[in-house]
Design a protein around this motif. Structure first.
Motif, mmCIF file in Angstrom:
data_model
loop_
_atom_site.group_PDB
_atom_site.id
_atom_site.type_symbol
_atom_site.label_atom_id
_atom_site.label_comp_id
_atom_site.label_asym_id
_atom_site.label_seq_id
_atom_site.Cartn_x
_atom_site.Cartn_y
_atom_site.Cartn_z
ATOM 1 N N PRO A 465 -2.794 -3.723 12.753
ATOM 2 C CA PRO A 465 -1.784 -4.501 13.501
ATOM 3 C C PRO A 465 -0.639 -4.976 12.599
ATOM 4 C CG PRO A 465 -4.008 -5.222 14.054
ATOM 5 C CD PRO A 465 -4.139 -4.289 12.900
ATOM 6 N N GLN A 466 0.556 -4.962 13.158
ATOM 7 C CA GLN A 466 1.720 -5.371 12.387
ATOM 8 C C GLN A 466 1.699 -6.853 12.050
ATOM 9 O OE1 GLN A 466 5.440 -4.276 14.163
ATOM 10 N NE2 GLN A 466 5.217 -2.082 13.726
ATOM 11 N N HIS A 467 1.078 -7.670 12.897
ATOM 12 C CA HIS A 467 1.081 -9.102 12.601
ATOM 13 C C HIS A 467 0.288 -9.416 11.333
ATOM 14 C CE1 HIS A 467 -2.759 -8.915 14.881
ATOM 15 N NE2 HIS A 467 -3.115 -9.911 14.088
ATOM 16 N N LEU A 468 -0.710 -8.573 11.018
ATOM 17 C CA LEU A 468 -1.429 -8.756 9.760
ATOM 18 C C LEU A 468 -0.528 -8.430 8.572
ATOM 19 C CD1 LEU A 468 -4.953 -7.287 10.595
ATOM 20 C CD2 LEU A 468 -4.228 -9.679 10.584
ATOM 21 N N LEU A 469 0.294 -7.396 8.729
ATOM 22 C CA LEU A 469 1.226 -7.049 7.659
ATOM 23 C C LEU A 469 2.265 -8.152 7.462
ATOM 24 C CD1 LEU A 469 1.786 -3.283 8.545
ATOM 25 C CD2 LEU A 469 0.325 -4.220 6.758
ATOM 26 N N PHE A 470 2.762 -8.705 8.562
ATOM 27 C CA PHE A 470 3.721 -9.801 8.429
ATOM 28 C C PHE A 470 3.047 -11.047 7.852
ATOM 29 C CE2 PHE A 470 6.592 -7.456 11.285
ATOM 30 C CZ PHE A 470 7.792 -7.693 10.638
ATOM 31 N N GLY A 471 1.769 -11.228 8.120
ATOM 32 C CA GLY A 471 1.046 -12.338 7.503
ATOM 33 C C GLY A 471 0.991 -12.190 5.991
ATOM 34 N N SER A 472 0.712 -10.976 5.521
ATOM 35 C CA SER A 472 0.683 -10.739 4.077
ATOM 36 C C SER A 472 2.065 -10.930 3.458
ATOM 37 C CB SER A 472 0.180 -9.323 3.794
ATOM 38 O OG SER A 472 -1.132 -9.152 4.296
ATOM 39 N N LEU A 473 3.103 -10.485 4.167
ATOM 40 C CA LEU A 473 4.461 -10.690 3.673
ATOM 41 C C LEU A 473 4.802 -12.178 3.619
ATOM 42 C CD1 LEU A 473 7.215 -9.549 2.832
ATOM 43 C CD2 LEU A 473 7.812 -9.410 5.266
ATOM 44 N N GLY A 474 4.374 -12.907 4.642
ATOM 45 C CA GLY A 474 4.661 -14.338 4.673
ATOM 46 C C GLY A 474 4.005 -15.094 3.531
ATOM 47 N N ARG A 475 2.821 -14.666 3.098
ATOM 48 C CA ARG A 475 2.157 -15.325 1.963
ATOM 49 C C ARG A 475 2.980 -15.176 0.685
ATOM 50 N NH1 ARG A 475 -2.305 -13.012 4.596
ATOM 51 N NH2 ARG A 475 -3.750 -14.573 5.442
ATOM 52 N N SER A 476 3.548 -14.011 0.514
ATOM 53 C CA SER A 476 4.383 -13.807 -0.675
ATOM 54 C C SER A 476 5.662 -14.627 -0.596
ATOM 55 C CB SER A 476 4.724 -12.316 -0.822
ATOM 56 O OG SER A 476 3.558 -11.549 -1.054
ATOM 57 N N LEU A 477 6.273 -14.690 0.587
ATOM 58 C CA LEU A 477 7.532 -15.424 0.734
ATOM 59 C C LEU A 477 7.323 -16.934 0.671
ATOM 60 C CD1 LEU A 477 9.334 -13.330 3.499
ATOM 61 C CD2 LEU A 477 9.459 -13.125 1.021
#
Length: 971
Positions: A465-477
């Protein structure tokens, strides 16, 4: 001692004040100024001077005082001495400098190769994996049961071929009936069996059954080829590799112990320092491993013993790791292969973190196996076990995360860019992309956030799911900032995906991560929009009840970045967001977090109605949570937070509004005992309001001012009884009475002082202070002395009689149950004498404007003075009776101390022209010095004071007293 007649000494306070002032001495300002530097002559003797020295001492004049530290060092700084000594040495030659530089570079390289504390260890991930990857399916395991066969003898003189044959027979023994398969095990049973194998390994090793230990390890390693219950595979990997780690440690320590004495350092030795016996033993172990027929156990066992290559050759590890990396290519199952690579990378980072190329090779080999995930073999296995592809892909995450963490650790940015490009060539594999964002440095991800969003959009959402990918991106940001111009587009793109997530749990898991990015870079407008969206998703079907941890995290992140509570509470959706916390314990926890931040960061008092109403509601929630089971520490913490809030509320000169707030707060927070401090502060605040109102409104609106002051007094009179601390009540009654008196509210002042006297009998003999019981006598005496000093300006009530408050206080002192062998009551009587003497003066020492004290009411009336003298005589009689009792009890020291106290009181306040009073003073002096217990220095200074006083015209009679006073010492 006969009875005496008391006569107070007439006092002239102004002339006494002038006589006690400092003498004025003329000063020549040309020679003196307090800021002028003082010239100090410093003479130093130089010890141990050399022979022939013409001087053994030197004198120096300076305009500043000498520094004692510098003088101890003879004026020389030790660091300067060291620098001077270094400068005097010959400079290093070019060859020395070159060798030093080479050594320094070598040390820097060695340091760079080491794994630092910034590298997250495997141990921190172990528990998370075991908790995350569980199963309810039944599991199976093969247990080693031993063998009935005898062992073939192995003589030292046997040929090499004979040794190889023996090793093979020993290993084959495992496959010839020496194992038992256990079926239908639950997950916990399976874990217990693995623990039994681990214990069996240690016992076999301790009993010198090395081959049995190896067989157990081989058997456990074979379990890693079994993917029958695929959801449990990551946890099984953790359990089995624990056994492999134990085996590798035991073998390494065994070989190291065989090295010649003294043993080389276990971490910094070279192969040249290892003797032949240890090397042969090490080779023997690797020969046994090479005889293992199956690939997976042979690979895992050799990786476990990777560190042992140091005993053989200097480049043993460097040569072995690439070979093991190539061996993993022979594993057909991609899940089994990725965990084998993860174990090789883990051991490689422990024993040879500098071999970056081999780590990178493992990662690039991993990229080549991703196409197998969608192959028929894997898909058929997933259908058979009824596992969806998204669930299957999550099984790879721990292994890939670890491999990427090892690869990206202190890696140059060029390598990370290369890896990112290779990911793109794979068609933006979502699983790999997710691991990249987890493992790479946050700064690297943040600077390329827009590129990563493009890659996320290109991913197939069916697999990951894309929301998991955006979650990982959000942790970095949340840890690093993207370019400022890209921040708003990044947030918009992320939220387009997040808001479409249907599952409330998946939604809040991702939204909670991006809240920090929003708070960090945007204003309340964007944060309010995010809160509104969260409420919209979590309110239906009360989904918020299953997401309290994430919702609490949202609050904490908002409070981290928004410390201005006027801004915080101006968000329309903040308070509705708070309403989702409907579980009592969770709601109270959130309120505690809010108040803690307010207390820490609110710098100025506030009167903002939005803040006050909101925080009153928050504090009331905390207050109402207290019940019979609440611990005292929790009550104390709540009270401190509520107190902190109340102290930050100020309406300036709007005194009526301040009083109104105090009244409302008292009604709101009435059930929390530790809030005594809070009520204490309220009463003090109200009294301050009354005084400030009187000062500001002096001469105008007198009726309104008086009405307000009476309201403040009424508030205090109602609030004080709710305090549990007896001394808080007493002190506040006294303070409130003084404030009421200062505002000409005589009836209110009278009520407060009467209440204080009525409370005195309730004072216990001991009180708890910081958890320890202490006598209350000292605190009670302090209060009574303060109370007595306040009574000087309190006018008598026309219907209550002369000195009614003084008499009431002394009656209480008479009836109070004091401690055994205590002189406190007599001390109070002695303290009351100066008050009564001051009341008999024509003009009082101090007064209150617009308040007629007894000096005005009675005007030196002989009847009033007679009442004072009679009361003084009664008090002196009580003291003398007590002195006689002490004499009979042989308490000589206490008797002398009290006698001297009473003597000082008579000397300061009594008219010693009266013969009986004069004789009493002399008798008290003699009694205090009878046994020589009186302090000689105090006695001498007292005599000097009497001599000085006798020089004044109206005190000549003290000369006669002085001649009759003699010093006595203890014999």
């Amino acid at each position: 001692m006969a009875a005496v007649q008391w006569h107070s000494r007439a006092r002239r306070y102004e002339s006494e004040l002038q006589s006690c002032g400092l003498e004025v001495a003329p000063v020549e300002f040309s020679d003196y100024h307090p800021l002028k530097s003082i010239t100090v002559t410093d003479s130093k003797s130089r010890r141990g001077a050399r022979k022939g020295s013409t001087s053994s001492s030197s004198s120096s004049s300076s305009s500043v005082a000498p520094d004692p530290l510098s003088s101890m060092l003879d004026g020389t700084d030790p660091l300067s001495m060291f620098a001077a000594a270094s400068a005097s040495e010959s400079p290093p030659t070019l060859s020395q400098s070159s060798s030093t530089g080479d050594l320094g570079r070598g040390k820097r390289r060695e340091k760079e190769d080491e794994v630092g504390v910034d590298f997250e260890p495997w141990s921190s991930k172990r528990g998370e994996i075991l908790a995350r990857f569980t199963t309810t399916e039944k599991l199976s395991i093969n247990l080693f049961m031993g063998s009935e066969k005898g062992k073939a003898p192995s003589l030292a003189s046997s040929a090499v071929s004979e040794k190889v044959r023996t090793r093979l027979e020993e290993l084959d023994d495992l496959e010839e009936g020496s194992q038992r398969e256990l079926l239908n095990l639950s997950q916990q049973d399976y874990v217990n069996r693995i623990e039994e194998l681990n214990q069996s390994l240690k016992e076999a090793w301790a009993s010198d059954q090395k081959v049995k230990a190896l067989k157990i390890v081989i058997q456990c390693s074979k379990l890693l080829s079994d993917t029958a219950v695929i959801q449990f595979y990551p946890s099984k990997f953790v359990l089995i590799t624990d056994i492999l780690d134990t085996f590798g440690r035991l073998v390494y320590e065994r070989i190291w112990s065989m090295c010649s004495d003294p043993h080389p350092s276990p971490d910094s030795f070279t192969a040249d320092e290892v003797n032949d016996t240890a090397k042969e033993t090490c080779l023997n172990w690797f020969f046994k491993i090479a005889s293992i027929r199956e690939l997976i156990p042979r690979l895992y066992v050799e990786v476990a013993l990777l560190k042992c290559n140091r005993f053989l050759t200097k480049c043993g590890i460097q040569e072995t790791v690439p070979r093991l990396t190539a061996m993993i290519r022979g594993i057909g199952d991609p899940l089994v292969a990725v965990y084998a690579r993860a174990y090789l990378c883990r051991i490689g980072m422990e024993v040879a973190p500098h071999l970056k190329d081999s780590l990178n090779k493992n990662f690039f080999d991993l990229l080549g196996t991703f196409r197998q995930i969608h192959g028929d073999s894997v898909q058929n296995q997933l259908v058979l076990q009824r596992v969806e592809i998204p669930v299957y892909l999550t099984l790879y995450s721990p292994a890939i995360h670890w491999i990427l963490q090892c690869v990206s650790y202190r890696a140059p940015e060029a390598l990370l860019t290369e890896m990112m490009e290779r990911c793109k060539k794979l068609g933006n594999n979502a699983l790999l992309l997710n691991s990249v964002m987890w493992a790479f440095r946050a700064e690297f991800i943040a600077t390329r956030a827009t590129d990563f969003i493009g890659m996320i959009k290109d991913c197939d959402e069916a697999g990951f799911p894309q929301h998991l990918l955006f979650g990982s991106l959000g942790r970095s940001l949340a840890c690093a900032d993207p370019p400022e111009a890209e921040r708003l587009p990044i947030l918009n793109e992320a939220w387009k995906v997040i808001t479409k997530v249907r599952s409330p749990q998946d939604y809040i898991n991702c939204a909670e991560i991006w809240v920090e990015f929003t708070c960090r870079h945007f204003t309340k407008r964007e944060v309010n929009t995010v809160l509104s969206d969260i409420i919209k998703h979590m309110t239906p079907d009360r989904a918020f009840e299953d997401a309290y941890p994430q919702l609490q995290s949202v609050i904490r992140k908002i409070l981290t970045y928004f410390h201005d509570f006027s801004v915080l509470f101006s968000m329309e959706r903040f308070l509705p967001f708070m309403d989702m916390f409907q579980k009592d314990s969770v709601r109270v926890g959130v309120c505690l977090s809010i108040m803690d931040v307010f207390i820490k960061h609110q710098q100025e008092p506030t009167r903002d109605p939005v803040i006050l109403n909101a925080l009153l509601h928050v504090c009331k929630t905390m207050h109402d949570s207290v019940n019979a089971l609440t611990l005292e520490d929790e009550k104390r913490s709540l009270a401190l937070l509520i107190n902190g809030f109340i102290r930050m509320v100020s309406f300036g000169r709007d005194f009526e509004q301040q009083l109104s707030f105090c009244v409302e707060a008292r009604a709101t927070f009435c059930n929390l005992e530790p809030l005594n401090l809070f009520f204490n502060h309220f009463v003090v605040t109200v009294n301050q309001l009354a005084m400030e109102t009187r000062r500001v409104m002096r001469g105008s609106h007198s009726r309104k001012t008086a009405a307000f002051v009476r309201a403040c007094a009424a508030y205090s009179f109602i609030t004080i009884p709710s305090l549990t601390s007896i001394f808080s009540r007493l002190n506040l009654y006294l303070l409130s009475g003084q404030v009421a008196l200062a505002n000409q509210c005589l009836s209110q002042a009278d009520a407060f002082l009467k209440a204080a006297v009525s409370v005195l009998p309730e004072v216990p003999r001991s009180i708890s202070i910081e958890g320890k019981l202490r006598s209350s006598e000292g605190f009670l005496l302090d209060f009574i002395n303060n109370f007595l000093s306040a009574l000087l300006v309190v006018p008598d009530h026309p219907e209550a009689g002369v000195l009614f408050l003084v008499r009431g206080l002394l009656n209480m002192v008479q009836d109070y149950t004091w401690e055994d062998n205590s002189d406190a009551k007599v001390h109070v009587y002695i303290s009351a004498l100066p008050l009564l003497a001051a009341m008999s003066q024509e003009s009082y020492l101090y007064s209150i404007p617009k308040v007629d004290s007894n000096e005005t009411l009675y005007g030196g009336d002989p009847k009033f003075l007679a009442e004072i003298n009679k009361l003084c005589e009664t008090l002196i009689g009580q003291v003398l009776d007590h002195l006689k009792t002490l004499g009979r009890d042989e308490s000589i020291h206490r008797q002398g101390s009290l006698a001297f106290s009473l003597f000082g009181c008579l000397l300061a306040h009594g008219d010693l022209r009266n013969n009986k009073l004069n004789q009493l003073a002399v008798n008290l002096w003699n009694l205090s010095h009878k046994q020589g217990y009186c302090n000689t220095r105090t006695s001498v200074r007292t005599l000097e004071f009497i001599k000085h006083q006798a020089q004044q015209p109206d005190m000549v009679h003290l000369s006669d007293v002085l001649h009759r006073l003699t010093l006595q010492s203890r014999t």
